[in-house]
Design a protein around this motif. Structure first.
Motif, PDB file in Angstrom:
ATOM      1  N   TRP A  26     -38.602  32.277 -15.175  1.00 11.38           N
ATOM      2  CA  TRP A  26     -39.173  31.406 -16.381  1.00 11.38           C
ATOM      3  C   TRP A  26     -39.318  31.950 -17.631  1.00 11.38           C
ATOM      4  CZ3 TRP A  26     -39.938  26.137 -14.954  1.00 11.38           C
ATOM      5  CH2 TRP A  26     -39.690  26.014 -13.331  1.00 11.38           C
ATOM      6  N   VAL A  27     -38.921  31.716 -18.696  1.00  9.87           N
ATOM      7  CA  VAL A  27     -38.830  32.140 -20.110  1.00  9.87           C
ATOM      8  C   VAL A  27     -40.081  31.342 -20.635  1.00  9.87           C
ATOM      9  CG1 VAL A  27     -37.129  30.987 -21.317  1.00  9.87           C
ATOM     10  CG2 VAL A  27     -37.826  33.166 -21.991  1.00  9.87           C
ATOM     11  N   ARG A  42     -51.016  37.018 -14.969  1.00 12.25           N
ATOM     12  CA  ARG A  42     -51.333  38.401 -14.519  1.00 12.25           C
ATOM     13  C   ARG A  42     -50.357  39.199 -15.170  1.00 12.25           C
ATOM     14  NH1 ARG A  42     -50.497  41.726 -10.140  1.00 12.25           N
ATOM     15  NH2 ARG A  42     -50.008  39.899  -8.857  1.00 12.25           N
ATOM     16  N   GLN A  43     -50.374  40.102 -15.910  1.00 10.72           N
ATOM     17  CA  GLN A  43     -49.258  40.718 -16.472  1.00 10.72           C
ATOM     18  C   GLN A  43     -48.609  41.992 -15.656  1.00 10.72           C
ATOM     19  OE1 GLN A  43     -49.954  42.046 -20.561  1.00 10.72           O
ATOM     20  NE2 GLN A  43     -47.992  43.536 -20.619  1.00 10.72           N
ATOM     21  N   PRO A  49     -43.580  42.275 -21.749  1.00  7.95           N
ATOM     22  CA  PRO A  49     -44.538  41.353 -21.115  1.00  7.95           C
ATOM     23  C   PRO A  49     -43.859  40.382 -20.198  1.00  7.95           C
ATOM     24  CG  PRO A  49     -44.892  41.431 -23.373  1.00  7.95           C
ATOM     25  CD  PRO A  49     -43.704  42.226 -23.234  1.00  7.95           C
ATOM     26  N   VAL A  50     -44.314  40.516 -18.923  1.00 10.91           N
ATOM     27  CA  VAL A  50     -43.991  39.697 -17.932  1.00 10.91           C
ATOM     28  C   VAL A  50     -45.249  39.338 -17.057  1.00 10.91           C
ATOM     29  CG1 VAL A  50     -42.400  39.140 -15.646  1.00 10.91           C
ATOM     30  CG2 VAL A  50     -41.806  40.518 -17.639  1.00 10.91           C
ATOM     31  N   TYR A  60     -42.918  34.775 -15.228  1.00 13.06           N
ATOM     32  CA  TYR A  60     -42.782  33.976 -16.455  1.00 13.06           C
ATOM     33  C   TYR A  60     -42.654  35.310 -17.601  1.00 13.06           C
ATOM     34  CZ  TYR A  60     -44.070  29.664 -14.615  1.00 13.06           C
ATOM     35  OH  TYR A  60     -44.051  28.365 -13.847  1.00 13.06           O
ATOM     36  N   ALA A  61     -41.548  35.332 -18.294  1.00 12.58           N
ATOM     37  CA  ALA A  61     -41.226  36.352 -19.290  1.00 12.58           C
ATOM     38  C   ALA A  61     -41.478  35.637 -20.704  1.00 12.58           C
ATOM     39  CB  ALA A  61     -40.002  37.038 -18.864  1.00 12.58           C
ATOM     40  N   LEU A  62     -42.014  36.416 -21.599  1.00 15.53           N
ATOM     41  CA  LEU A  62     -41.885  36.079 -22.883  1.00 15.53           C
ATOM     42  C   LEU A  62     -40.551  36.074 -23.350  1.00 15.53           C
ATOM     43  CD1 LEU A  62     -45.345  37.543 -24.676  1.00 15.53           C
ATOM     44  CD2 LEU A  62     -45.021  35.271 -23.525  1.00 15.53           C
TER      45      LEU A  62
END
Length: 361
Positions: A26-27, A42-43, A49-50, A60-62
């Motif tokens: 996911w983005v 949780r990073q 940052p994922v 989930y990645a920015l």
């Protein structure tokens, strides 16, 4: 803040390949790391940052932009500011078929990935493709995965890959990543496409030092032999791939790629005894004794089973080897002379081998 399903999960759904086990990426557009953490994510990862979803644990990645600052696939700086758009994020991806996103059933496809899926085309998104040498391996792997569906590498992408080899960018690949992509490709039904793509762009001999493409010209169908093997076990296909190579070359390759020990040992044994097993019953008793000793057949039974499986895949009859191995495994150690038990066991093995070969000839 908007969340999109991206990449392989979208591609595989459009190809009707997705199932409950399909890995989802996911983005997230318009969010900061702090906002993600506040929501319970949780990073993970240090490069950019994922975040892991607090419930599903999916990634989930920015949304991010990349800027090349050094050689290799780690030579990037990242911009993950809230201003980065979805299209900007998708523009940095490798192939158009991997640069699609989906939200609430609506497809976002700024680079015509769906059209390339329909055409069976592996085409790069932008010239930024040439900044990451891993993409050479990924294209080759996708060629192997989707070869049964007729997928081909676009001419323009093939040219970029050749340029990356010529420029030396391919030499920045890490051993771990090379082996990872190799192992995945071997598990597919048509791994030959992986090697053919690497060979066509000139990467094969640069990635798999000290191998030479000429070693595979002895086969009528070159790498296509791998596509005929009735197994999905990568380690067995690995051995067949290297069966014509010298033990020294295999050792050097495995050290270079940091292959798992069981891959390395099995491949070296397979190549070492390839010619030997084809005329097994014509060998001398001492040569057969050494074969069982060097393969450690009675103690490393699982590896020995895999070794014979490699030869069976190459249409070599191993029935005689199996029968003799079974006889050697039945030695009654308790009945032997204990004063020098090691010598007594060796003598008993030699006696069994001699009788077996006499009856087989």
């Amino acid at each position: 803040m908007k969340v999109y399903l991206v990449g392989g999960a979208v591609r595989d759904r459009l190809l009707n390949l997705a199932d409950d086990n399909t890995e989802k990426d996911w983005v997230v557009v318009g969010a900061s790391p702090e906002e993600m953490l506040d929501l319970g994510y949780r990073q993970v990862g240090k490069e950019f940052p994922v975040f892991l979803h607090p419930g599903t644990q999916e990634e989930y990645a920015l949304a991010r932009l990349e800027r090349k600052v050094a050689a290799g696939y780690k030579g990037f700086e990242f911009d993950t500011s809230k201003a980065v758009t979805l299209e900007q994020d998708l523009s940095r991806r490798d192939l158009t078929i991997n640069a699609m996103a989906e939200k609430n059933g609506e497809l976002v496809d700024p680079f015509n990935g769906q059209e390339d899926l329909d055409k069976g085309l592996l085409r790069h998104v932008s010239s930024a493709f040439s900044e990451d040498p891993v993409r050479i391996l990924r294209v080759a792997r996708f060629a192997a995965r989707f070869n049964p569906a007729g997928f081909k590498v676009a001419h323009s992408t093939h040219k970029l890959m050749k340029d990356m080899v010529s420029s030396g960018e391919v030499d920045a690949l890490t051993p771990e990543r090379v082996f990872k992509e190799l192992e995945k490709s071997l598990a597919y039904k048509t791994p030959s496409a992986f090697f053919k793509v690497l060979s066509a762009c000139g990467a094969y001999e640069r990635v798999f030092v000290p191998l030479s493409i000429s070693a595979h010209q002895n086969h009528d169908n070159a790498f296509e032999l791998l596509d005929t093997l009735k197994t999905n076990q990568s380690q067995l296909k690995f051995c067949v791939w290297l069966i014509q190579e010298s033990v020294e070359n295999i050792d050097q390759l495995c050290q270079r790629l940091k292959c798992p020990k069981h891959y390395e040992q099995l491949a070296k044994l397979s190549a070492q005894f390839y010619q030997f097993v084809q005329s097994f019953t014509q060998q001398t008793p001492e040569e057969v004794f050494e074969f069982f000793a060097k393969t450690d057949a009675l103690r490393r039974k699982d590896r020995f089973v895999d070794l014979l499986a490699v030869y069976q895949l190459l249409s070599i009859n191993v029935d005689a080897i199996n029968r003799l191995a079974e006889q050697l495994a039945t030695i009654d150690i308790a009945s032997l002379d204990k004063s020098n038990i090691a010598q007594a066991i060796a003598n008993e093995k030699r006696s069994i081998i001699q009788l077996f070969l006499n009856s087989a000839q």
